[in-house]
Scaffold this motif. Structure first.
Motif, PDB file in Angstrom:
ATOM      1  N   HIS A   1      39.698  -9.450-137.779  1.00 22.69           N
ATOM      2  CA  HIS A   1      40.949  -9.490-137.076  1.00 22.69           C
ATOM      3  C   HIS A   1      41.636  -8.324-137.235  1.00 22.69           C
ATOM      4  O   HIS A   1      42.939  -8.274-136.608  1.00 22.69           O
ATOM      5  N   TYR A   2      41.192  -7.616-138.046  1.00 24.42           N
ATOM      6  CA  TYR A   2      42.081  -6.173-138.285  1.00 24.42           C
ATOM      7  C   TYR A   2      42.761  -5.525-136.891  1.00 24.42           C
ATOM      8  O   TYR A   2      43.954  -5.453-136.636  1.00 24.42           O
ATOM      9  N   THR A   3      41.976  -5.290-135.775  1.00 20.39           N
ATOM     10  CA  THR A   3      42.332  -4.919-134.433  1.00 20.39           C
ATOM     11  C   THR A   3      43.226  -5.493-133.540  1.00 20.39           C
ATOM     12  O   THR A   3      44.099  -5.238-133.123  1.00 20.39           O
ATOM     13  N   THR A   4      43.094  -6.860-133.876  1.00 19.07           N
ATOM     14  CA  THR A   4      44.020  -7.894-133.079  1.00 19.07           C
ATOM     15  C   THR A   4      45.187  -7.933-133.726  1.00 19.07           C
ATOM     16  O   THR A   4      46.245  -8.519-133.143  1.00 19.07           O
ATOM     17  N   ILE A   5      45.303  -7.834-135.062  1.00 20.59           N
ATOM     18  CA  ILE A   5      46.559  -7.995-135.930  1.00 20.59           C
ATOM     19  C   ILE A   5      47.366  -6.699-135.683  1.00 20.59           C
ATOM     20  O   ILE A   5      48.705  -6.825-135.330  1.00 20.59           O
TER      21      ILE A   5
END
Length: 311
Positions: free
Chosen positions: A133-137
């Motif tokens: 979820h790194y890029t979405t957070i």
């Protein structure tokens, strides 16, 4: 020497001693200070150049590193040239307004450094504990919001110090036993009641402590997640990256906490030790941060070599 301002006496200038008790060796002390300052300027400038030039370093971690390098350049430049002026040219006198301005900038930039270290801890927490979820957070909007908090929060927290200093009367004392202007160092010269200044100083320090606690909690979760990784190489890579962050945090917080405790409780500690540590925590982190990241972060190390060796 003093002027009258709405029934409050303010000095035209303050007199900065430098390092009390070590005046005779100021010239020798200036040599390592100047060397460390040059390392800070060069190291942080290289970090900023590499991150700007190399498109592969556009991840949030390097975005925060660029902010940290910018703050380090500003923090060291706000304090060290004044120290060197005292050591080299006996430039002890500083205008009242300039002293208050330096006080504001030093406290604000120090607060920003604490904030960006917390942001970097959050970045590592998301990268290791929630990698999918790194890029979405950490979206562009989130990064802009965090950046605004890094800058605006410490500025708003430091602004009341200006009012708290300007409200104080200064009857005769104008000699500051320090090499730069800081809040309580100025306030203690007042012949008025500085109780509110002391309380607000503790209030500001509480935010530093909160940042340190939150940063520590982040790394507890990070280490817990790292040791659960199935791959040995993945664990080593994660620990290497986090190790550089923890090193930066220790370099920043240990001297600053020591200086704070000495300023308020360490009355038996010689004044020159307190002032030396207070100086070091402003110049050591800006000089060591690029070195730590250059040595411990493989991407930075590779890109620095690439930028300066490519034809």
């Amino acid at each position: 020497m003093f002027y009258h301002n709405k029934s409050i006496f303010h000095p035209v200038t303050f007199f900065l001693i430098g390092i009390p008790g070590l005046e005779d060796i100021h010239m020798w002390i200036s040599l390592p200070f100047c060397s460390v300052y040059l390392v800070a300027l060069l190291g942080n400038a290289i970090i900023l150049l590499v991150i700007k030039v190399e498109q592969t370093l556009q991840e949030p971690m390097f975005y925060f590193l660029a902010i940290l390098s910018t703050i380090d350049l500003a923090l060291s430049t706000t304090s060290v040239p004044r120290m060197l002026g005292i050591f080299w040219f006996d430039a002890h006198e500083v205008n009242y307004g300039a002293c208050v301005t330096q006080m504001f900038l030093i406290h604000a930039f120090t607060g920003m450094e604490a904030e960006v270290l917390l942001a970097m801890a959050f970045d590592r927490y998301v990268a290791i504990c929630a990698p999918l979820h790194y890029t979405t957070i950490l979206t562009s909007q989130v990064l802009v919001g965090i950046s605004m908090c890094i800058v605006i929060g410490p500025v708003l927290l430091t602004l009341p110090m200006i009012y708290l200093i300007y409200r104080l009367p200064f009857c005769q004392a104008h000699v500051i036993a320090h090499s730069y202007c800081e809040h309580m160092g100025i306030a203690k010269l007042s012949c008025g009641n500085i109780r509110i200044n002391g309380i607000y100083g503790l209030f500001v320090v509480s935010f530093f402590v909160l940042n340190l606690v939150l940063t520590g909690i982040s790394y507890v979760y990070i280490l817990h997640a790292v040791f659960r990784l199935p791959s040995h190489d993945a664990r080593l890579k994660a620990l290497s990256t986090c190790g550089s962050h923890v090193g930066v945090i220790c370099v920043f917080y240990i001297p600053s906490v020591f200086s704070f405790l000495t300023h308020r409780f360490g009355h038996q500690i010689p004044g020159y030790i307190h002032i030396l540590v207070a100086n070091l925590y402003l110049i050591i982190p800006p000089s060591l941060n690029p070195i730590i990241y250059g040595v411990r972060t493989k991407q930075i190390q590779e890109r620095v070599l690439y930028v300066f060796t490519k034809k």
